[in-house]
Design a protein around this motif. Structure first.
Motif, PDB file in Angstrom:
ATOM      1  N   UNK A  73      30.148  86.420 -13.886  1.00  0.00           N
ATOM      2  CA  UNK A  73      29.241  85.483 -14.793  1.00  0.00           C
ATOM      3  C   UNK A  73      28.661  86.339 -15.714  1.00  0.00           C
ATOM      4  N   UNK A  74      28.407  85.771 -16.921  1.00  0.00           N
ATOM      5  CA  UNK A  74      27.715  86.411 -18.127  1.00  0.00           C
ATOM      6  C   UNK A  74      26.846  85.349 -18.840  1.00  0.00           C
ATOM      7  N   UNK A  75      25.422  85.772 -18.654  1.00  0.00           N
ATOM      8  CA  UNK A  75      24.610  84.927 -19.350  1.00  0.00           C
ATOM      9  C   UNK A  75      24.071  85.081 -20.684  1.00  0.00           C
ATOM     10  N   UNK A  76      24.697  86.209 -21.483  1.00  0.00           N
ATOM     11  CA  UNK A  76      24.623  86.724 -22.729  1.00  0.00           C
ATOM     12  C   UNK A  76      22.968  86.908 -23.062  1.00  0.00           C
ATOM     13  N   UNK A  77      22.349  87.408 -22.076  1.00  0.00           N
ATOM     14  CA  UNK A  77      21.125  87.718 -22.118  1.00  0.00           C
ATOM     15  C   UNK A  77      20.980  89.216 -22.783  1.00  0.00           C
ATOM     16  N   UNK A  78      22.206  90.007 -22.587  1.00  0.00           N
ATOM     17  CA  UNK A  78      21.964  91.206 -23.317  1.00  0.00           C
ATOM     18  C   UNK A  78      23.151  91.489 -24.358  1.00  0.00           C
ATOM     19  N   UNK A  79      22.994  90.482 -25.312  1.00  0.00           N
ATOM     20  CA  UNK A  79      24.001  90.359 -26.416  1.00  0.00           C
ATOM     21  C   UNK A  79      25.410  89.642 -25.952  1.00  0.00           C
ATOM     22  N   UNK A  80      26.489  90.302 -26.303  1.00  0.00           N
ATOM     23  CA  UNK A  80      27.858  89.894 -26.277  1.00  0.00           C
ATOM     24  C   UNK A  80      28.372  90.090 -24.773  1.00  0.00           C
ATOM     25  N   UNK A  81      27.556  90.951 -24.009  1.00  0.00           N
ATOM     26  CA  UNK A  81      28.004  91.424 -22.592  1.00  0.00           C
ATOM     27  C   UNK A  81      29.450  92.053 -22.631  1.00  0.00           C
ATOM     28  N   UNK A  82      30.285  91.510 -22.084  1.00  0.00           N
ATOM     29  CA  UNK A  82      31.610  92.066 -21.809  1.00  0.00           C
ATOM     30  C   UNK A  82      32.621  91.299 -22.692  1.00  0.00           C
TER      31      UNK A  82
ATOM     32  N   UNK B  60      19.237  84.680 -30.031  1.00  0.00           N
ATOM     33  CA  UNK B  60      18.157  84.481 -28.807  1.00  0.00           C
ATOM     34  C   UNK B  60      17.914  83.209 -28.584  1.00  0.00           C
ATOM     35  N   UNK B  61      18.707  82.121 -29.094  1.00  0.00           N
ATOM     36  CA  UNK B  61      18.383  80.743 -28.934  1.00  0.00           C
ATOM     37  C   UNK B  61      19.427  80.147 -28.030  1.00  0.00           C
TER      38      UNK B  61
ATOM     39  N   UNK C 142      17.550  77.526 -22.866  1.00  0.00           N
ATOM     40  CA  UNK C 142      16.078  77.510 -22.136  1.00  0.00           C
ATOM     41  C   UNK C 142      15.667  78.807 -23.104  1.00  0.00           C
ATOM     42  N   UNK C 143      15.801  78.950 -24.102  1.00  0.00           N
ATOM     43  CA  UNK C 143      15.250  80.222 -24.677  1.00  0.00           C
ATOM     44  C   UNK C 143      15.774  81.446 -24.538  1.00  0.00           C
ATOM     45  N   UNK C 144      16.707  81.470 -23.662  1.00  0.00           N
ATOM     46  CA  UNK C 144      17.536  82.840 -23.278  1.00  0.00           C
ATOM     47  C   UNK C 144      18.293  83.312 -24.255  1.00  0.00           C
ATOM     48  N   UNK C 145      19.078  84.357 -24.113  1.00  0.00           N
ATOM     49  CA  UNK C 145      20.214  84.824 -24.893  1.00  0.00           C
ATOM     50  C   UNK C 145      21.411  83.837 -24.815  1.00  0.00           C
TER      51      UNK C 145
ATOM     52  N   UNK D  34      26.739  78.946 -27.162  1.00  0.00           N
ATOM     53  CA  UNK D  34      27.433  78.982 -25.664  1.00  0.00           C
ATOM     54  C   UNK D  34      26.500  79.843 -25.054  1.00  0.00           C
ATOM     55  N   UNK D  35      26.334  79.420 -23.664  1.00  0.00           N
ATOM     56  CA  UNK D  35      25.421  80.130 -22.593  1.00  0.00           C
ATOM     57  C   UNK D  35      26.111  79.941 -21.426  1.00  0.00           C
ATOM     58  N   UNK D  36      25.945  80.705 -20.451  1.00  0.00           N
ATOM     59  CA  UNK D  36      26.200  80.682 -18.926  1.00  0.00           C
ATOM     60  C   UNK D  36      27.503  80.592 -18.644  1.00  0.00           C
ATOM     61  N   UNK D  37      28.241  81.480 -18.959  1.00  0.00           N
ATOM     62  CA  UNK D  37      29.798  81.444 -18.613  1.00  0.00           C
ATOM     63  C   UNK D  37      29.905  81.746 -17.226  1.00  0.00           C
TER      64      UNK D  37
END
Length: 195
Positions: A27-36, A52-53, A56-59, A178-181
């Motif tokens: 899982x990668x929700x991108x709340x901490x930037x690009x993640x891995x 930041x967009x 749901x207003x998360x990363x 993109x979000x919630x991969x």
């Protein structure tokens, strides 16, 4: 279920089997930037970046090949996951959510590779474009879930996924977010969707 509990004796116990739809592998929700995920720019100066967009207003992660005051630019850009170990599994799916703005085309692509070296030029590897459902420009912040994208033909010890973006002065430039991969055990009968 009855059984001998390691010499302690016969007893009753309950065995819980998790629904495959609820067993994420990655899982990668991108709340901490690009993640891995890593960025590779094949052509152009616009690149994938954290935003930041997200949903749901998360990363989230975003790219837009439009340059302010100039217009659409030539871009070919990759956002590539780390290696994900899918060896030993039989059925796996990927899902995420997308939001497109300004232009509907060109459409971003999800690609998969099992021979990418993990750090070099992705154009030197073999990539397969996967079919998925994407947002269709119904307005800003109109997130669309891809549904479950079956990747069961690409199960390796080092499987890579990439979001490939294209824009040009002729074709235009869409803004994709993109979000919630998520990579999960595949259950084709369960409903797919983002968070």
């Amino acid at each position: 279920v009855s059984g001998d509990l390691g010499g302690i004796g016969t007893d009753e116990f309950t065995l819980f089997v998790l629904d495959n739809d609820n067993v994420p592998i990655y899982e990668e929700n991108f709340d901490n930037g690009l993640g891995n995920f890593t960025v590779f720019s094949e052509v152009g100066t616009q690149e994938w970046s954290a935003t930041d967009f997200g949903n749901g207003g998360t990363g989230g992660v975003r790219i837009n090949g439009f340059a302010s005051g100039i217009g659409a630019q030539d871009n070919q850009d990759w956002l590539i996951s780390e290696a994900i170990d899918l060896s030993g599994l039989s059925e796996v799916s990927v899902q995420f959510v997308t939001d497109v703005a300004f232009e509907q085309e060109p459409v971003m692509e999800l690609r998969v590779s099992t021979d990418y070296d993990g750090g070099g030029d992705p154009t030197q590897a073999t990539w397969t474009t996967l079919d998925a459902t994407y947002d269709d420009l119904t307005g800003f912040d109109t997130w669309t879930p891809t549904g479950k994208v079956d990747v069961s033909d690409f199960l390796a010890a080092e499987t890579y996924f990439a979001f490939y973006y294209f824009s040009s002065t002729d074709a235009g430039a869409a803004q994709w977010t993109i979000d919630y991969f998520t990579v999960s055990l595949f259950n084709p009968d369960a409903s797919g969707g983002g968070n």
